[in-house]
Design a protein around this motif. Sequence first.
Motif, PDB file in Angstrom:
ATOM      1  N   ASN A 159      -4.147   6.829   0.691  1.00  0.00           N
ATOM      2  CA  ASN A 159      -3.778   8.123  -0.854  1.00  0.00           C
ATOM      3  C   ASN A 159      -5.773   6.849  -1.462  1.00  0.00           C
ATOM      4  O   ASN A 159      -5.440   6.220  -1.593  1.00  0.00           O
ATOM      5  CB  ASN A 159      -2.972   6.736  -1.518  1.00  0.00           C
ATOM      6  CG  ASN A 159      -3.063   7.274  -3.184  1.00  0.00           C
ATOM      7  OD1 ASN A 159      -3.772   8.058  -3.832  1.00  0.00           O
ATOM      8  ND2 ASN A 159      -2.120   6.405  -3.974  1.00  0.00           N
ATOM      9  N   LEU A 205       4.815   6.838   0.962  1.00  0.00           N
ATOM     10  CA  LEU A 205       3.599   6.743   0.773  1.00  0.00           C
ATOM     11  C   LEU A 205       2.824   5.621  -0.209  1.00  0.00           C
ATOM     12  O   LEU A 205       3.610   4.842  -0.321  1.00  0.00           O
ATOM     13  CB  LEU A 205       3.673   8.261  -0.922  1.00  0.00           C
ATOM     14  CG  LEU A 205       4.240   9.439  -0.420  1.00  0.00           C
ATOM     15  CD1 LEU A 205       4.220  10.019  -1.650  1.00  0.00           C
ATOM     16  CD2 LEU A 205       3.666  10.102   1.080  1.00  0.00           C
ATOM     17  N   ASN A 220      -4.617  11.412  -3.890  1.00  0.00           N
ATOM     18  CA  ASN A 220      -4.746  12.206  -3.535  1.00  0.00           C
ATOM     19  C   ASN A 220      -4.394  11.476  -1.842  1.00  0.00           C
ATOM     20  O   ASN A 220      -4.780  10.854  -1.729  1.00  0.00           O
ATOM     21  CB  ASN A 220      -6.080  13.393  -3.301  1.00  0.00           C
ATOM     22  CG  ASN A 220      -6.019  13.955  -4.554  1.00  0.00           C
ATOM     23  OD1 ASN A 220      -5.878  15.003  -5.056  1.00  0.00           O
ATOM     24  ND2 ASN A 220      -7.440  14.087  -4.734  1.00  0.00           N
ATOM     25  N   PHE A 221      -3.413  12.241  -1.803  1.00  0.00           N
ATOM     26  CA  PHE A 221      -2.606  12.012  -0.200  1.00  0.00           C
ATOM     27  C   PHE A 221      -3.834  13.177   1.043  1.00  0.00           C
ATOM     28  O   PHE A 221      -3.136  13.860   0.953  1.00  0.00           O
ATOM     29  CB  PHE A 221      -1.269  12.035  -0.168  1.00  0.00           C
ATOM     30  CG  PHE A 221      -0.523  11.387  -1.434  1.00  0.00           C
ATOM     31  CD1 PHE A 221      -0.639  10.045  -1.427  1.00  0.00           C
ATOM     32  CD2 PHE A 221       0.078  11.278  -2.026  1.00  0.00           C
ATOM     33  CE1 PHE A 221       0.551   9.147  -1.609  1.00  0.00           C
ATOM     34  CE2 PHE A 221       0.693  10.977  -3.130  1.00  0.00           C
ATOM     35  CZ  PHE A 221       0.480   9.918  -2.841  1.00  0.00           C
ATOM     36  N   TYR A 222      -3.773  11.817   1.994  1.00  0.00           N
ATOM     37  CA  TYR A 222      -4.348  12.851   3.050  1.00  0.00           C
ATOM     38  C   TYR A 222      -3.891  11.889   4.653  1.00  0.00           C
ATOM     39  O   TYR A 222      -3.543  11.380   4.250  1.00  0.00           O
ATOM     40  CB  TYR A 222      -5.797  12.447   3.478  1.00  0.00           C
ATOM     41  CG  TYR A 222      -6.979  12.554   1.927  1.00  0.00           C
ATOM     42  CD1 TYR A 222      -7.246  13.863   2.086  1.00  0.00           C
ATOM     43  CD2 TYR A 222      -6.899  12.091   0.990  1.00  0.00           C
ATOM     44  CE1 TYR A 222      -7.977  14.324   0.768  1.00  0.00           C
ATOM     45  CE2 TYR A 222      -7.549  12.527  -0.237  1.00  0.00           C
ATOM     46  CZ  TYR A 222      -7.954  13.606  -0.352  1.00  0.00           C
ATOM     47  OH  TYR A 222      -9.113  14.104  -1.557  1.00  0.00           O
ATOM     48  N   GLU A 233      -2.380   3.529  -4.110  1.00  0.00           N
ATOM     49  CA  GLU A 233      -3.814   3.856  -4.366  1.00  0.00           C
ATOM     50  C   GLU A 233      -4.490   2.805  -3.467  1.00  0.00           C
ATOM     51  O   GLU A 233      -4.529   1.609  -3.416  1.00  0.00           O
ATOM     52  CB  GLU A 233      -4.173   3.527  -5.751  1.00  0.00           C
ATOM     53  CG  GLU A 233      -5.132   3.629  -6.670  1.00  0.00           C
ATOM     54  CD  GLU A 233      -6.265   5.195  -5.872  1.00  0.00           C
ATOM     55  OE1 GLU A 233      -7.505   5.576  -5.213  1.00  0.00           O
ATOM     56  OE2 GLU A 233      -5.231   6.448  -6.183  1.00  0.00           O
ATOM     57  N   CYS A 290      -1.638   8.064   7.042  1.00  0.00           N
ATOM     58  CA  CYS A 290      -1.381   9.091   5.497  1.00  0.00           C
ATOM     59  C   CYS A 290      -2.259   7.872   4.627  1.00  0.00           C
ATOM     60  O   CYS A 290      -1.858   6.302   4.738  1.00  0.00           O
ATOM     61  CB  CYS A 290      -0.004   8.711   4.963  1.00  0.00           C
ATOM     62  SG  CYS A 290       0.023   9.681   3.529  1.00  0.00           S
ATOM     63  N   CYS A 309       4.887  17.548   5.149  1.00  0.00           N
ATOM     64  CA  CYS A 309       3.962  16.589   5.958  1.00  0.00           C
ATOM     65  C   CYS A 309       3.755  18.430   7.528  1.00  0.00           C
ATOM     66  O   CYS A 309       4.611  18.874   8.250  1.00  0.00           O
ATOM     67  CB  CYS A 309       3.778  16.257   7.388  1.00  0.00           C
ATOM     68  SG  CYS A 309       2.757  16.174   8.328  1.00  0.00           S
ATOM     69  N   ARG A 364       4.136  15.999  -1.886  1.00  0.00           N
ATOM     70  CA  ARG A 364       5.907  15.444  -2.522  1.00  0.00           C
ATOM     71  C   ARG A 364       6.796  16.551  -2.919  1.00  0.00           C
ATOM     72  O   ARG A 364       5.506  16.447  -4.984  1.00  0.00           O
ATOM     73  CB  ARG A 364       4.684  13.401  -2.947  1.00  0.00           C
ATOM     74  CG  ARG A 364       6.308  12.815  -3.373  1.00  0.00           C
ATOM     75  CD  ARG A 364       6.243  11.991  -3.683  1.00  0.00           C
ATOM     76  NE  ARG A 364       7.448  10.705  -4.579  1.00  0.00           N
ATOM     77  CZ  ARG A 364       7.299  10.435  -5.608  1.00  0.00           C
ATOM     78  NH1 ARG A 364       6.941  10.817  -6.366  1.00  0.00           N
ATOM     79  NH2 ARG A 364       8.506  10.436  -5.934  1.00  0.00           N
TER      80      ARG A 364
END
Length: 130
Positions: free
Chosen positions: A29, A8, A33-35, A11, A27, A127, A118
Amino acid sequence: QEITGVTLPAEGKIKGWEFGENQRIACANVDGNFYAVDGTCPRCAFDLYKGTIVTDEAFGPDIPRVACPTCATTFSLRTGKHGPALKRTGLAGFVGGLAKTATANDASKDAKAFIITRDEETGQVFCKER
């Protein structure tokens, strides 16, 4: 769907993943928050994971966004909706202007958005399409 072999992003960073049948995802951060959205810009086909994360409220309520490094079109990391272009200067602005002119027909295409989760215990990354 579980995604194996990926890390991942840290930040404030964005990473590109490629897996399956030519599936590419960008992806990001943002504030822990992950988008994720399509890894390829729907307008100019360049790599969105090489783009700029935009959190400026001037871009409206649908932030954070990612700006394509080539055509500067922004896409919501939450929904994939296209939005205003990120203003660039110098060579990047010149190239972005050329890219916009060459791809005017696809100016209103949205990107697919994905939900990234996660498992804290196992570290597995999942995903699914939004």
